[in-house]
Design a protein around this motif. Structure first.
Motif, PDB file in Angstrom:
ATOM      1  N   LEU A  30     -20.671  36.741  13.911  1.00 55.70           N
ATOM      2  CA  LEU A  30     -21.900  37.517  14.053  1.00 55.70           C
ATOM      3  C   LEU A  30     -23.087  36.564  14.129  1.00 55.70           C
ATOM      4  CD1 LEU A  30     -21.277  40.376  11.442  1.00 55.70           C
ATOM      5  CD2 LEU A  30     -21.057  40.518  13.926  1.00 55.70           C
ATOM      6  N   VAL A  31     -23.895  36.726  15.172  1.00 53.25           N
ATOM      7  CA  VAL A  31     -25.049  35.846  15.391  1.00 53.25           C
ATOM      8  C   VAL A  31     -26.270  36.715  15.663  1.00 53.25           C
ATOM      9  CG1 VAL A  31     -25.986  33.946  16.753  1.00 53.25           C
ATOM     10  CG2 VAL A  31     -23.509  34.121  16.417  1.00 53.25           C
ATOM     11  N   PRO A  32     -27.398  36.451  15.012  1.00 55.08           N
ATOM     12  CA  PRO A  32     -28.610  37.231  15.300  1.00 55.08           C
ATOM     13  C   PRO A  32     -28.981  37.153  16.780  1.00 55.08           C
ATOM     14  CG  PRO A  32     -28.906  35.943  13.306  1.00 55.08           C
ATOM     15  CD  PRO A  32     -27.613  35.474  13.920  1.00 55.08           C
ATOM     16  N   ALA A  33     -29.379  38.290  17.347  1.00 57.42           N
ATOM     17  CA  ALA A  33     -29.728  38.324  18.767  1.00 57.42           C
ATOM     18  C   ALA A  33     -30.869  37.367  19.082  1.00 57.42           C
ATOM     19  CB  ALA A  33     -30.097  39.750  19.167  1.00 57.42           C
ATOM     20  N   THR A  34     -31.829  37.236  18.165  1.00 55.31           N
ATOM     21  CA  THR A  34     -32.948  36.330  18.406  1.00 55.31           C
ATOM     22  C   THR A  34     -32.478  34.883  18.532  1.00 55.31           C
ATOM     23  OG1 THR A  34     -33.329  36.284  16.009  1.00 55.31           O
ATOM     24  CG2 THR A  34     -34.685  37.789  17.321  1.00 55.31           C
ATOM     25  N   ASP A  35     -31.460  34.505  17.758  1.00 54.57           N
ATOM     26  CA  ASP A  35     -30.923  33.142  17.835  1.00 54.57           C
ATOM     27  C   ASP A  35     -30.215  32.916  19.169  1.00 54.57           C
ATOM     28  OD1 ASP A  35     -31.872  32.838  15.297  1.00 54.57           O
ATOM     29  OD2 ASP A  35     -29.910  32.727  14.316  1.00 54.57           O
ATOM     30  N   LEU A  36     -29.469  33.917  19.616  1.00 52.10           N
ATOM     31  CA  LEU A  36     -28.777  33.802  20.894  1.00 52.10           C
ATOM     32  C   LEU A  36     -29.767  33.703  22.044  1.00 52.10           C
ATOM     33  CD1 LEU A  36     -25.874  36.367  20.465  1.00 52.10           C
ATOM     34  CD2 LEU A  36     -25.648  33.881  20.646  1.00 52.10           C
ATOM     35  N   GLY A  38     -22.407  39.246  29.905  1.00 52.50           N
ATOM     36  CA  GLY A  38     -23.526  38.698  29.149  1.00 52.50           C
ATOM     37  C   GLY A  38     -23.587  37.189  29.158  1.00 52.50           C
ATOM     38  N   LEU A  39     -23.799  36.605  27.984  1.00 50.57           N
ATOM     39  CA  LEU A  39     -24.050  35.178  27.851  1.00 50.57           C
ATOM     40  C   LEU A  39     -22.858  34.312  28.234  1.00 50.57           C
ATOM     41  CD1 LEU A  39     -26.053  35.365  24.529  1.00 50.57           C
ATOM     42  CD2 LEU A  39     -26.950  34.576  26.730  1.00 50.57           C
ATOM     43  N   PRO A  98     -26.228  28.125  18.144  1.00 52.09           N
ATOM     44  CA  PRO A  98     -26.915  28.711  16.993  1.00 52.09           C
ATOM     45  C   PRO A  98     -26.128  28.647  15.700  1.00 52.09           C
ATOM     46  CG  PRO A  98     -27.071  30.166  18.898  1.00 52.09           C
ATOM     47  CD  PRO A  98     -26.106  29.082  19.264  1.00 52.09           C
ATOM     48  N   TRP A  99     -24.808  28.593  15.782  1.00 51.11           N
ATOM     49  CA  TRP A  99     -23.970  28.598  14.588  1.00 51.11           C
ATOM     50  C   TRP A  99     -23.499  27.188  14.212  1.00 51.11           C
ATOM     51  CZ3 TRP A  99     -22.957  30.906  19.239  1.00 51.11           C
ATOM     52  CH2 TRP A  99     -22.012  30.256  20.062  1.00 51.11           C
TER      53      TRP A  99
END
Length: 361
Positions: free
Chosen positions: A10-16, A53-54, A355-356
């Protein structure tokens, strides 16, 4: 459209989104174009549409490295009328073309009630529904479609004949419901899902693809070099795919789907696809607020129908994706293993930390 990701990181959308911007800027995009692209791709992830997506960001950047995509291209108007426009995407990022086009259509529809904007010389624009949703969130009806490379057979043919040309719409809703969103490829399933099954060494359900002889198969191991996607609902999917080509490549005096190269499998060639965006302001026929309220009432009636044995509820288009979105915003975006691996490879290639990185799972 969605993928089960219960055991995913799980990664915050803002970080992605910040990571995607940094990668694009490091690869040569302006911050404006990078932010436009990152916002679309990250939002696609929040809706659980991981195949569009990404995961694809590294492919876009690699295509640019090979000279077949301009990361900093800005679309320009070739035709600019009161309620219509034709834009040249200039072989740039499809998200930039898509956002620019739908914003243009929304602005024109506010004045004239309805607008159509066509884009030529673009690149894969990801999940079509994201652009239709932009119109719905502006209080308007949004419809969009794109032609793509030939990956689908048609009744009576052998091999790839036409693209599975995605088609999407979104409707504004009132106080009770979120905007309706419907986004489908016109094949039995999106081709990237077949590619994923091939990469995982798994089979696909019957009815998804045909082999090199045009016979149905569940083995994707030779796709896309051999075989083709099957159209959704046989001749019905074929007919709609042809309509999309008529509204994109044919209308834009650009290649039709039987003529365009793949953005992913022909990395050294510009994608050269076309998109269409139609936006309708409900105020044209009685007001935006009453329209949204009527959509709410329609959805309420759909949810109130008698349920089949064993069924817990009736869903309307986009409702499941909104549930994914709300969980992702609250808890973080769940990244499947293939998406994480793709982003880690991208991070290493452009020198931007994931991000992680350094975080304990």
């Amino acid at each position: 459209m969605s993928t089960s990701t219960s055991n995913s990181l799980l990664v915050p959308a803002t970080d992605l989104e910040r990571f995607a911007v940094d990668c694009l800027v490091a690869a040569g995009a302006s911050r404006e174009r990078a932010e436009m692209t990152a916002q679309v791709l990250t939002r696609t992830e929040t809706f659980g549409i991981h195949s569009h997506g990404l995961k694809n960001l590294g492919g876009y950047i690699e295509k640019a490295r090979r000279g077949a995509l301009d990361l900093d291209a800005e679309p320009v108007a070739l035709v600019d009328g009161p309620a219509f426009a034709l834009l040249d995407g200039r072989n740039g990022l499809g998200m930039v073309s898509g956002v620019t086009a739908v914003r243009t259509a929304i602005e024109k529809a506010r004045v004239f009630g309805v607008a159509i904007v066509v884009v030529r010389r673009s690149t894969h624009y990801g999940a079509a529904g994201m652009y239709a949703l932009m119109a719905a969130e502006a209080g308007m009806i949004g419809i969009t479609a794109s032609n793509v490379d030939p990956n689908m057979t048609v009744p009576g043919a052998r091999g790839k004949v036409i693209g599975n040309n995605p088609l999407a719409y979104a409707l504004p809703a009132g106080e009770t419901h979120r905007p309706v969103m419907f986004d489908v490829a016109l094949s039995a399933v999106a081709s990237l899902k077949v590619v994923k099954a091939r990469d995982e060494g798994s089979s696909v359900p019957e009815g998804w693809i045909v082999d090199g002889s045009g016979r149905p198969t569940t083995d994707p191991s030779r796709y896309p070099d051999e075989g083709a996607m099957m159209p959704m609902a046989a001749h019905k999917g074929y007919g709609l795919a042809l309509l999309v080509d008529a509204l994109t490549g044919v209308l834009a005096d650009a290649p039709t789907s039987d003529q365009v190269p793949s953005w992913l499998f022909d990395m050294d060639r510009p994608n050269d696809v076309s998109h269409v965006f139609v936006v309708v302001d409900p105020a044209l026929l009685g007001g935006a607020a009453p329209y949204a309220d009527r959509v709410d009432g329609f959805l309420d009636r759909l949810h109130g129908v008698p349920l089949a044995d064993g069924s817990d509820e009736v869903l309307h288009p986009g409702q499941l994706e909104w549930r994914h979105h709300d969980r992702a915003v609250s808890d973080g975006v769940p990244l499947p293993d293939d998406v994480r691996a793709s982003l880690e490879a991208l991070a290493a290639a452009v020198g931007v930390p994931a991000p992680w990185e350094g975080r304990a799972d």
